[in-house]
Scaffold this motif. Structure first.
Motif, PDB file in Angstrom:
ATOM      1  N   TRP A 209       0.827  -1.287  -0.131  1.00  0.00           N
ATOM      2  CA  TRP A 209      -0.003   0.103  -0.005  1.00  0.00           C
ATOM      3  C   TRP A 209       0.893   1.194   0.177  1.00  0.00           C
ATOM      4  O   TRP A 209       0.511   2.110  -0.826  1.00  0.00           O
ATOM      5  CB  TRP A 209      -0.985   0.131   1.253  1.00  0.00           C
TER       6      TRP A 209
ATOM      7  N   MET B 272      -1.961  -1.731  -4.889  1.00  0.00           N
ATOM      8  CA  MET B 272      -3.037  -1.669  -4.031  1.00  0.00           C
ATOM      9  C   MET B 272      -3.675  -2.887  -3.991  1.00  0.00           C
ATOM     10  O   MET B 272      -4.124  -3.638  -3.108  1.00  0.00           O
ATOM     11  CB  MET B 272      -3.922  -0.596  -4.221  1.00  0.00           C
TER      12      MET B 272
ATOM     13  N   SER C 223       2.099   1.824  -3.282  1.00  0.00           N
ATOM     14  CA  SER C 223       1.246   2.171  -4.108  1.00  0.00           C
ATOM     15  C   SER C 223       0.989   3.786  -4.191  1.00  0.00           C
ATOM     16  O   SER C 223       0.730   4.533  -5.129  1.00  0.00           O
ATOM     17  CB  SER C 223      -0.363   1.548  -3.986  1.00  0.00           C
ATOM     18  N   MET C 224       1.114   4.190  -2.818  1.00  0.00           N
ATOM     19  CA  MET C 224       1.038   5.613  -2.717  1.00  0.00           C
ATOM     20  C   MET C 224       2.167   6.626  -3.397  1.00  0.00           C
ATOM     21  O   MET C 224       2.072   7.536  -4.094  1.00  0.00           O
ATOM     22  CB  MET C 224       1.144   5.953  -1.037  1.00  0.00           C
TER      23      MET C 224
ATOM     24  N   ILE D 104      -4.537   5.131   3.296  1.00  0.00           N
ATOM     25  CA  ILE D 104      -3.663   5.154   2.250  1.00  0.00           C
ATOM     26  C   ILE D 104      -4.485   5.804   0.757  1.00  0.00           C
ATOM     27  O   ILE D 104      -4.486   6.554   0.007  1.00  0.00           O
ATOM     28  CB  ILE D 104      -3.204   3.887   1.657  1.00  0.00           C
ATOM     29  N   LEU D 105      -5.601   5.147   0.760  1.00  0.00           N
ATOM     30  CA  LEU D 105      -6.868   5.382  -0.331  1.00  0.00           C
ATOM     31  C   LEU D 105      -7.150   6.894  -0.138  1.00  0.00           C
ATOM     32  O   LEU D 105      -7.202   7.673  -1.028  1.00  0.00           O
ATOM     33  CB  LEU D 105      -8.028   4.685  -0.244  1.00  0.00           C
TER      34      LEU D 105
ATOM     35  N   SER E  23      -5.174   9.419   0.930  1.00  0.00           N
ATOM     36  CA  SER E  23      -3.840  10.134   0.782  1.00  0.00           C
ATOM     37  C   SER E  23      -4.085  10.121  -0.759  1.00  0.00           C
ATOM     38  O   SER E  23      -3.530  10.890  -1.692  1.00  0.00           O
ATOM     39  CB  SER E  23      -2.782   9.402   1.025  1.00  0.00           C
ATOM     40  N   ARG E  24      -4.055   8.897  -1.505  1.00  0.00           N
ATOM     41  CA  ARG E  24      -4.153   8.816  -3.175  1.00  0.00           C
ATOM     42  C   ARG E  24      -5.482   9.495  -3.611  1.00  0.00           C
ATOM     43  O   ARG E  24      -4.991  10.273  -4.875  1.00  0.00           O
ATOM     44  CB  ARG E  24      -4.393   7.147  -3.425  1.00  0.00           C
TER      45      ARG E  24
ATOM     46  N   GLU F 281       1.677   6.260  -7.027  1.00  0.00           N
ATOM     47  CA  GLU F 281       0.652   7.486  -7.306  1.00  0.00           C
ATOM     48  C   GLU F 281       1.203   8.856  -7.768  1.00  0.00           C
ATOM     49  O   GLU F 281       0.828   9.416  -8.378  1.00  0.00           O
ATOM     50  CB  GLU F 281      -0.459   7.338  -6.315  1.00  0.00           C
TER      51      GLU F 281
END
Lengths: 266, 221
Positions: free
Chosen positions: A89, A204, A92-93, B50-51, B53-54, A96
């Motif tokens: 995770w 992710m 993935s950040m 995390i999501l 932040s994305r 991104e």
């Protein structure tokens, strides 16, 4: 004659003094020691051997020890897998951010730099074209001025065009007179295949899969807990010890099998 | 004669021993359940963060990229309109002065301005879905306000999910603390043995285990 001058009686006393009375034992009463249960002269009475439980306290200890070791192994493995999930995770950040930075820079460069210059060139070209077209319809008196004005704009195009790779390439020329910014952006993006390959969604998804595995692995410690419960009960209910130990070992085998299944099958 | 060793082996333990054994086993089961819940909720919290932040990065990218595209289109259109205005103004002046050349230039500029307005719209149009550009660049460039609002709504939902998971994880940790306390107390009760102190310690251990059970229920439900 007086008594003081009489000689001692040479005849011994025929009656000895009786022994003193034995003192009563005033110590507090206690249970006889093991070696005092029967007189030393009497042999011990044989006691028929009692049937011993085949699974003694040692069986409970082995069960509980095995449960503890198995629980530690499963928990450690689950912790490692969950750590992998968190790492995916986090990656993935970072991906991104990297992907966004690459794309935004390409877009900024094409729209703010190249497209602006290309539109300026297009303006000069279109003005020159319109002046030429209008000059052809005018009288000979007005025509030279219009053609001269057209030449001014054409000269500007001649100077600016070589500086713009975007406007110089006929691939990007639109029939209307402008330039295809979208195709230019696509070509600019394609020049960095590494940036195009960045896929934070895949990372992710990998993290999601790993965390599901970690939770399933951790769940296999619940049967181990039941094995512990049953083993502890076997210590308190001696008559049911064999049955309880069998149940406990079954729980351990089930936990181990489930853990292996999670590890190998995902 | 009595063989005390055989008697000890064949009869059950006392009620105190049974209760102690039962609690020890229950603590093991509770600990396993709480560990599972704590791991699941902790991972859910991390994922939601995390999501979130994305989505922040994505929103920022979409706002910036779409602004670049719209700024170019609007700026180019403004330059085209400005040219038309200049051409019209030149025509008006030429009427007063009778300058045919100036009038011609003015009309040419007006025509050029109209063409350039169309060119600006064509060059500044966001990419179509079936265009040559990659999906992510298109995702950044095409950013209608409804899509942005939907992303913000989703982000807020994920923040709530993270908070809820954090609370549940904390509740599970509390339960594990209670389990540890109950384990210590039951061990102490086993050492002290059956007696008033031992029974009191065992009772406290059962209370600790009950608190752990309540924490488990609250963490799950």
């Amino acid at each position: 004659m007086s008594d003081a001058t009489q000689p001692p009686d040479p005849t011994p006393d025929p009656t000895p003094e009786p022994p003193p009375e034995p003192q009563p034992d005033l110590r507090p009463s206690r249970l006889p020691r093991r070696d005092e249960r029967w007189p030393r002269s009497a042999p011990p009475v044989p006691v028929p051997p009692q049937k011993k439980e085949p699974t003694s306290g040692r069986g409970v200890a082995i069960l509980l020890s095995t449960a503890a070791v198995l629980a530690a192994m499963l928990t450690a493995r689950a912790a490692l897998i969950s750590s992998d999930a968190s790492g995916s995770w986090q990656q993935s950040m970072r991906t991104e951010v990297k992907r966004s930075a690459f794309a935004m820079e390409d877009i900024r460069y094409v729209y703010n730099s190249e497209a602006q210059v290309a539109f300026s060139i297009a303006m000069e070209q279109v003005r020159a074209q319109e002046l030429r077209t209008y000059a052809a319809q005018q009288s000979p008196d007005a025509r030279p001025a219009l053609e001269a004005e057209a030449k001014v704009h054409e000269g500007t195009v001649t100077i600016m065009l070589p500086s713009s790779e975007f406007a110089s390439d006929p691939v990007y020329a639109l029939p209307s007179g402008g330039y295809d910014v979208v195709v230019r952006l696509a070509d600019t993006r394609a020049a960095s295949p590494d940036a195009l390959a960045l896929d934070p969604d895949a990372l992710m998804a990998a993290g999601d899969h790993a965390t599901d595995r970690a939770v399933r692995m951790m769940s296999t410690t619940i049967p181990v807990g039941f094995a512990f419960l049953v083993g502890a009960l076997a210590q308190g209910w001696h008559r049911r010890r064999r049955l309880l130990l069998a149940i406990g070992w079954s729980c351990l085998v089930a936990a181990g099998t489930l853990g292996l299944a999670v590890e190998l099958l995902g | 004669m009595i063989d005390f060793e055989a008697i000890k082996e064949t009869t059950d333990g006392t009620r105190f021993d049974r209760l102690t054994a039962l609690l020890i086993g229950t603590i093991a089961v509770l600990a396993a359940c709480l560990a599972v819940v704590q791991m699941a909720q902790s991972q859910a919290e991390g994922r939601a963060n995390i999501l979130t932040s994305r989505i922040t990065v994505d929103l920022s990218g979409r706002l910036s990229a779409s602004a670049d595209q719209e700024t170019f289109m609007i700026g180019s259109s403004q330059r085209a309109i400005q040219l038309e205005i200049d051409g019209t103004s030149r025509q008006i002046v030429a009427l007063d002065t009778g300058d045919a050349a100036a009038d011609g230039i003015g009309k040419s500029d007006v025509n050029a301005g109209e063409r350039l307005l169309a060119i600006a719209a064509e060059m500044g149009t966001p990419p179509a879905e079936s265009g040559p550009i990659d999906a992510y660049a298109r995702h950044l460039l095409v950013a209608p306000i409804e899509a942005l609002i939907a992303e913000v709504t989703e982000q807020n939902r994920l923040v709530d999910v993270a908070n809820d998971a954090s609370n549940r994880s904390s509740m599970a940790v509390l339960g594990l603390s209670m389990v540890a306390l109950a384990g210590v107390l039951v061990g102490l009760a086993a050492v002290v043995g059956e007696g008033r102190a031992g029974r009191l310690t065992l009772l406290m251990a059962y209370l600790g285990a009950s608190a752990a059970l309540i924490s488990l229920v609250r963490a799950v439900v």
